[in-house]
Scaffold this motif. Structure first.
Motif, PDB file in Angstrom:
ATOM      1  N   GLU A   3      -2.291  -1.808  -3.767  1.00  0.00           N
ATOM      2  CA  GLU A   3      -3.238  -0.505  -3.805  1.00  0.00           C
ATOM      3  C   GLU A   3      -2.412   0.361  -4.520  1.00  0.00           C
ATOM      4  OE1 GLU A   3      -5.944   0.975  -0.228  1.00  0.00           O
ATOM      5  OE2 GLU A   3      -4.044   1.484   0.154  1.00  0.00           O
ATOM      6  N   VAL A   4      -3.051   0.846  -5.413  1.00  0.00           N
ATOM      7  CA  VAL A   4      -2.230   1.932  -6.369  1.00  0.00           C
ATOM      8  C   VAL A   4      -2.472   3.335  -6.242  1.00  0.00           C
ATOM      9  CG1 VAL A   4      -2.073   0.150  -8.165  1.00  0.00           C
ATOM     10  CG2 VAL A   4      -3.901   1.696  -8.131  1.00  0.00           C
ATOM     11  N   VAL A  45       0.842  -1.141  -0.057  1.00  0.00           N
ATOM     12  CA  VAL A  45       0.011   0.044   0.013  1.00  0.00           C
ATOM     13  C   VAL A  45       0.872   1.291  -0.012  1.00  0.00           C
ATOM     14  CG1 VAL A  45      -2.047  -1.238   0.986  1.00  0.00           C
ATOM     15  CG2 VAL A  45      -0.366   0.193   2.636  1.00  0.00           C
ATOM     16  N   GLY A  46       2.243   1.084  -0.415  1.00  0.00           N
ATOM     17  CA  GLY A  46       2.990   2.157  -0.369  1.00  0.00           C
ATOM     18  C   GLY A  46       2.688   3.214  -1.439  1.00  0.00           C
ATOM     19  N   ALA A  80       7.381  -2.172   7.277  1.00  0.00           N
ATOM     20  CA  ALA A  80       7.724  -2.092   6.112  1.00  0.00           C
ATOM     21  C   ALA A  80       7.874  -3.344   5.374  1.00  0.00           C
ATOM     22  CB  ALA A  80       9.285  -1.847   6.271  1.00  0.00           C
ATOM     23  N   SER A  81       7.510  -3.453   4.026  1.00  0.00           N
ATOM     24  CA  SER A  81       7.011  -4.572   3.199  1.00  0.00           C
ATOM     25  C   SER A  81       8.162  -5.658   3.200  1.00  0.00           C
ATOM     26  CB  SER A  81       7.029  -4.445   1.808  1.00  0.00           C
ATOM     27  OG  SER A  81       5.850  -3.145   1.716  1.00  0.00           O
ATOM     28  N   GLU A  82       9.253  -5.158   3.059  1.00  0.00           N
ATOM     29  CA  GLU A  82      10.678  -5.892   3.044  1.00  0.00           C
ATOM     30  C   GLU A  82      10.882  -6.476   4.362  1.00  0.00           C
ATOM     31  OE1 GLU A  82      10.344  -2.751   2.732  1.00  0.00           O
ATOM     32  OE2 GLU A  82      12.156  -1.518   3.422  1.00  0.00           O
ATOM     33  N   ASP A  83      10.772  -5.960   5.481  1.00  0.00           N
ATOM     34  CA  ASP A  83      11.089  -6.621   6.677  1.00  0.00           C
ATOM     35  C   ASP A  83       9.838  -7.576   7.010  1.00  0.00           C
ATOM     36  OD1 ASP A  83      12.849  -4.421   6.849  1.00  0.00           O
ATOM     37  OD2 ASP A  83      12.323  -3.652   8.928  1.00  0.00           O
ATOM     38  N   ARG A 113      -3.189 -12.094   5.621  1.00  0.00           N
ATOM     39  CA  ARG A 113      -2.998 -10.915   4.537  1.00  0.00           C
ATOM     40  C   ARG A 113      -2.803  -9.583   5.286  1.00  0.00           C
ATOM     41  NH1 ARG A 113      -6.545 -11.881   1.901  1.00  0.00           N
ATOM     42  NH2 ARG A 113      -5.757 -12.270  -0.429  1.00  0.00           N
ATOM     43  N   PHE A 114      -1.773  -8.857   4.934  1.00  0.00           N
ATOM     44  CA  PHE A 114      -1.251  -7.540   5.724  1.00  0.00           C
ATOM     45  C   PHE A 114      -0.844  -6.583   4.922  1.00  0.00           C
ATOM     46  CE2 PHE A 114      -0.557 -11.343   8.312  1.00  0.00           C
ATOM     47  CZ  PHE A 114      -1.282 -10.950   9.263  1.00  0.00           C
ATOM     48  N   ASP A 115      -1.310  -5.317   5.120  1.00  0.00           N
ATOM     49  CA  ASP A 115      -0.771  -4.079   4.613  1.00  0.00           C
ATOM     50  C   ASP A 115       0.455  -3.877   4.809  1.00  0.00           C
ATOM     51  OD1 ASP A 115      -3.328  -3.956   3.075  1.00  0.00           O
ATOM     52  OD2 ASP A 115      -3.995  -2.292   4.395  1.00  0.00           O
ATOM     53  N   ALA A 116       1.170  -3.490   3.911  1.00  0.00           N
ATOM     54  CA  ALA A 116       2.656  -2.876   4.384  1.00  0.00           C
ATOM     55  C   ALA A 116       3.205  -1.922   3.303  1.00  0.00           C
ATOM     56  CB  ALA A 116       3.697  -4.204   4.276  1.00  0.00           C
ATOM     57  N   THR A 117       4.259  -1.002   3.497  1.00  0.00           N
ATOM     58  CA  THR A 117       4.598  -0.218   2.582  1.00  0.00           C
ATOM     59  C   THR A 117       6.107  -0.489   2.465  1.00  0.00           C
ATOM     60  OG1 THR A 117       5.231   1.733   3.915  1.00  0.00           O
ATOM     61  CG2 THR A 117       2.970   1.307   2.949  1.00  0.00           C
TER      62      THR A 117
END
Lengths: 316, 316
Positions: free
Chosen positions: A47-48, A13-14, A254-257, A232-236
């Motif tokens: 999420e764009v 969702v970034g 953070a998506s990468e973490d 399912r989790f939102d992350a940026t």
């Protein structure tokens, strides 16, 4: 001990929750590149943007164009945020797979931020559902309950009120519901307790957890949520965005973490973490001067992890 | 769902694990002030230093003086790290309540860092135990198993080897054993699995979990450990220290963030978080130019939390 799921989804969702709090407008071409690279790194839900009036949020004015681009990528599930019926109608037209309508369980926050009471948002969701069904659009409707663990304006938010809102959203025709810790008040025990009850109410329609890392607990909260069966989790990327009420505070999960944590738990996300870290470097250059977050990018993947991933790739 | 403990201990190791990786030597007077303020903020277990040769680690040359000072504070449990029998003898003389002997479950790391195999460390612990018993000192002996989740040199570390080392330490006379993720390879599922087995082997003698935040998972790891019944965690104010092999990487679990997470879980630590945040500010001034960590200090305590704490204090 609870059993963990074997698969989970990191919803990126970034481009919405992240960029909306960043002043310098990222050109559409770069957003497309971000979406393309995230897709290439294995992300399958993004999420764009948000269908709000462009004058309110110039950063997200290109949302329709981004949905159109994202929909050209096979198997990518494209979502957008909408504040109301008008935004929802634009979402239907755009061909987005899912639209998220935010509701704030804190009445004070709801009035300050959305200028509606929670029940007025529920009524709007009912109108959105009716319009969707009338139009024949296939866009799923998600009701996202924010400030679910507390609020900077109102303070405490009752769990019963969160669950009441959830039931009301489902009754109004939301296909999915989710819960967000908008201002970083959640801790893992509270997450476990609330998500357990939410799952009991909504079953598989309880769709997503959204945690901010304002006070460092986003990943502990995800872990607690996983134990309740949420997957399912939102992350940026780079944790951008987060809490507009606490400038400088750590942002979103953070998506990468998150991808690293899930991989270490043998929970499949389909994400190539090394590729995500390369995308992070690129986005960090684009957003030079902005506050970024996350921990993995500094230390990098453990070498043994990289070797493990490489040998796993060879066996495919 | 697992039941959480009602109380937990944050063992402050910032004066040892934190300061040992900071080049500018903090004057003894400031270390005393740190210990005094931590005590005033409710911390009751502090690792004040390490009995290693002063020429190797000038930062920790004042350990004996700090033990003597810390022991003047009623009810403070004072620990030190020692690498060998010689250090242990100084610890006995100093009157420390506990000494920790580090053992590295990774053979490669053990040889590189301690210049001993794990079994040679076990033999040293047996000698330390014999010396303690002969001297009549009351200092408890803790064997701390590091690189328990992986190692930057060796890569994978087998869980069976960690548990074998733990059993050997207990057999050699260690009063306590603990497990450390020295280089930030641990994730919460691995923690839960390993700590579960460790508790089965050592019972109440399994004493403490030590997590680095190298890749952002320290607090998720603490949460997973709490579920196995472990109730003591090392942490450092401002998360200082951590991983010398990954410069710039996030450090230890930050004491103030951990205190916030535990408070939010209704787990009593006795720590006044606001006081700890004030101490953090002070130490941050002393360590200007050094990399500090943690998230809570930026956002501060949620207002509702502060009100809750204030009303709780009024009812005492």
């Amino acid at each position: 001990m609870p059993v963990f799921p074997t698969e989970a989804v990191i919803r990126e969702v970034g481009l919405r929750d992240g960029l909306q709090s960043i002043r310098q407008v990222l050109p559409t071409s770069r957003k497309r590149e971000w979406i393309g690279d995230a897709y290439a790194a294995g992300q399958r839900e993004i999420e764009v943007g948000s269908f709000v009036p462009a004058r309110l949020l110039p950063q997200l004015a290109d949302t329709a164009e981004l949905v159109a681009f994202a929909k050209t990528l096979p198997g990518l599930f494209v979502s957008v945020l909408v504040p109301n019926l008008k935004g929802a109608e634009r979402a239907f037209e755009s061909g987005a797979d899912l639209l998220l309508v935010p509701l704030s369980a804190s009445h004070a926050h709801s009035l300050a931020n959305l200028r509606k009471t929670p029940d007025e948002v529920v009524a709007e969701v009912a109108r959105i559902r009716a319009a969707r069904d009338a139009s024949g659009a296939k866009t799923l409707i998600e009701g996202g309950i924010g400030t679910a663990f507390g609020c900077t304006i109102q303070g405490r938010v009752d769990r019963t009120e969160v669950l009441r809102c959830m039931q009301a959203l489902l009754d109004a025709g939301a296909d999915r519901v989710s819960i967000a810790d908008t201002v970083g008040h959640a801790g893992p025990r509270a997450v476990r307790d609330l998500f357990d009850e939410a799952r009991r109410i909504a079953g598989e329609r309880f769709w997503c957890g959204h945690f901010h890392d304002t006070r460092g607990l986003a990943l502990a909260n995800v872990y607690a949520a996983l134990e309740t069966g949420v997957t399912r989790f939102d992350a940026t990327l780079a944790g951008i965005g987060g809490c507009p009420h606490a400038p400088g505070a750590s942002g979103n999960a953070a998506s990468e973490d998150l991808a690293f944590m899930l991989a270490g738990m043998d929970i499949e996300t389909g994400v190539d973490i090394a590729a995500l870290l390369r995308l992070r470097e690129k986005v960090a250059r684009w957003l030079e001067g902005e506050t970024l977050h996350g921990a993995l990018w500094r230390a990098g993947l453990p070498e043994s992890f990289a070797r493990h991933a490489a040998s796993a790739a060879l066996t495919v």
